[in-house]
Design a protein around this motif. Structure first.
Motif, PDB file in Angstrom:
ATOM      1  N   LEU A 120       0.832  -1.203   0.000  1.00 59.38           N
ATOM      2  CA  LEU A 120       0.000   0.000   0.000  1.00 59.38           C
ATOM      3  C   LEU A 120       0.868   1.255   0.000  1.00 59.38           C
ATOM      4  O   LEU A 120       0.590   2.216  -0.720  1.00 59.38           O
ATOM      5  N   ALA A 121       1.940   1.229   0.782  1.00 60.89           N
ATOM      6  CA  ALA A 121       2.850   2.375   0.821  1.00 60.89           C
ATOM      7  C   ALA A 121       3.492   2.603  -0.547  1.00 60.89           C
ATOM      8  O   ALA A 121       3.601   3.749  -1.007  1.00 60.89           O
ATOM      9  N   GLN A 122       3.901   1.515  -1.208  1.00 62.27           N
ATOM     10  CA  GLN A 122       4.490   1.636  -2.540  1.00 62.27           C
ATOM     11  C   GLN A 122       3.509   2.273  -3.509  1.00 62.27           C
ATOM     12  O   GLN A 122       3.869   3.138  -4.320  1.00 62.27           O
ATOM     13  N   GLU A 123       2.260   1.847  -3.422  1.00 60.56           N
ATOM     14  CA  GLU A 123       1.239   2.382  -4.314  1.00 60.56           C
ATOM     15  C   GLU A 123       1.013   3.874  -4.083  1.00 60.56           C
ATOM     16  O   GLU A 123       0.733   4.628  -5.021  1.00 60.56           O
ATOM     17  N   LEU A 124       1.143   4.300  -2.840  1.00 57.78           N
ATOM     18  CA  LEU A 124       0.936   5.709  -2.492  1.00 57.78           C
ATOM     19  C   LEU A 124       2.204   6.545  -2.646  1.00 57.78           C
ATOM     20  O   LEU A 124       2.172   7.760  -2.478  1.00 57.78           O
ATOM     21  N   GLY A 125       3.326   5.859  -2.937  1.00 62.34           N
ATOM     22  CA  GLY A 125       4.585   6.574  -3.122  1.00 62.34           C
ATOM     23  C   GLY A 125       5.192   7.090  -1.842  1.00 62.34           C
ATOM     24  O   GLY A 125       5.827   8.147  -1.835  1.00 62.34           O
ATOM     25  N   VAL A 126       4.995   6.342  -0.742  1.00 62.51           N
ATOM     26  CA  VAL A 126       5.553   6.744   0.554  1.00 62.51           C
ATOM     27  C   VAL A 126       6.243   5.551   1.196  1.00 62.51           C
ATOM     28  O   VAL A 126       6.156   4.424   0.713  1.00 62.51           O
ATOM     29  N   GLU A 127       6.916   5.792   2.317  1.00 64.01           N
ATOM     30  CA  GLU A 127       7.522   4.715   3.089  1.00 64.01           C
ATOM     31  C   GLU A 127       6.439   4.036   3.937  1.00 64.01           C
ATOM     32  O   GLU A 127       5.516   4.695   4.422  1.00 64.01           O
ATOM     33  N   ALA A 128       6.575   2.731   4.129  1.00 64.85           N
ATOM     34  CA  ALA A 128       5.567   1.982   4.880  1.00 64.85           C
ATOM     35  C   ALA A 128       5.360   2.557   6.278  1.00 64.85           C
ATOM     36  O   ALA A 128       4.225   2.642   6.774  1.00 64.85           O
ATOM     37  N   MET A 129       6.452   2.978   6.920  1.00 66.09           N
ATOM     38  CA  MET A 129       6.328   3.485   8.285  1.00 66.09           C
ATOM     39  C   MET A 129       5.470   4.748   8.371  1.00 66.09           C
ATOM     40  O   MET A 129       4.867   5.021   9.409  1.00 66.09           O
TER      41      MET A 129
END
Length: 204
Positions: free
Chosen positions: A21-30
């Motif tokens: 989900l983080a990859q899809e949103l272009g952010v870090e998972a944390m």
């Protein structure tokens, strides 16, 4: 939540992870943890989005009509989001749309003269039927009438005409008829349940 919802629709609930989900949103998972505590909270949120798509029983409408419309709306929502079928009643921290939905259904039954116990019975039997049918429909090896014809034809070709007489009769004279829609079976069963609930309510 919307990104997670769309991912579940596309690849199933099993594909949903904080990392993806983080990859899809272009952010870090944390960074997601600034907004949600864990994946469970995301699942709570996307289940709430499904409940938000379901039409609530309307005030002033005869209860059987309201329950019928609600049941059809639930089945249609689950047909769009089959990943949600086993999760709809599983959340221990449900969202506002989920709670509003349950409250509206119970309210409709109570206002129609069902006792608290009978409203609980009615709600249980209706949801068991709706979710069971939705699961069955999602499990069918075809999605369209044309695909159904192909599946039935491939099965029937493997045996002689008389091998499974009644199954063949059902397939040829009912399921494979032009315009057949499996949803018709849902509404037939639903009406049987609603008529039975009305008789039980009136007897009580």
């Amino acid at each position: 939540m919307r990104a997670a919802f769309e991912r579940a629709d596309k690849d199933g609930i099993e594909s949903l992870s904080m990392r993806k989900l983080a990859q899809e949103l272009g952010v870090e998972a944390m960074s997601l943890y600034r907004h949600v505590r864990n994946k469970g909270e995301i699942v709570d949120g996307i289940i709430d989005l499904v409940f938000g798509e379901i039409g609530l029983p309307r005030c002033g409408v005869e209860w059987k009509t309201a329950m019928r419309q609600r049941a059809v709306s639930v089945r249609e929502a689950l047909a769009r989001h089959p990943w949600a079928i086993g999760l709809m009643e599983s959340r221990t921290t449900p969202g506002p749309a989920t709670l509003q939905h349950h409250d509206a259904v119970i309210g409709c039954l109570r206002q129609a003269g069902f006792s608290i116990a009978m409203a609980a019975h009615a709600y249980s039997v209706l949801d068991s039927y709706i979710y069971g049918f939705a699961l069955q429909q999602a499990s069918l090896p075809f999605k369209t009438s044309d695909e159904g014809v192909e599946v039935a034809d491939s099965i029937l070709r493997r045996f002689s005409v008389d091998a499974y007489r009644y199954l063949t009769e059902m397939a040829v004279e009912h399921v494979l008829q032009p315009g057949y829609d499996h949803a018709v079976e849902f509404e037939f069963g639903l009406d049987l349940i609603l008529d039975s609930l009305e008789r039980v309510r009136d007897t009580a």
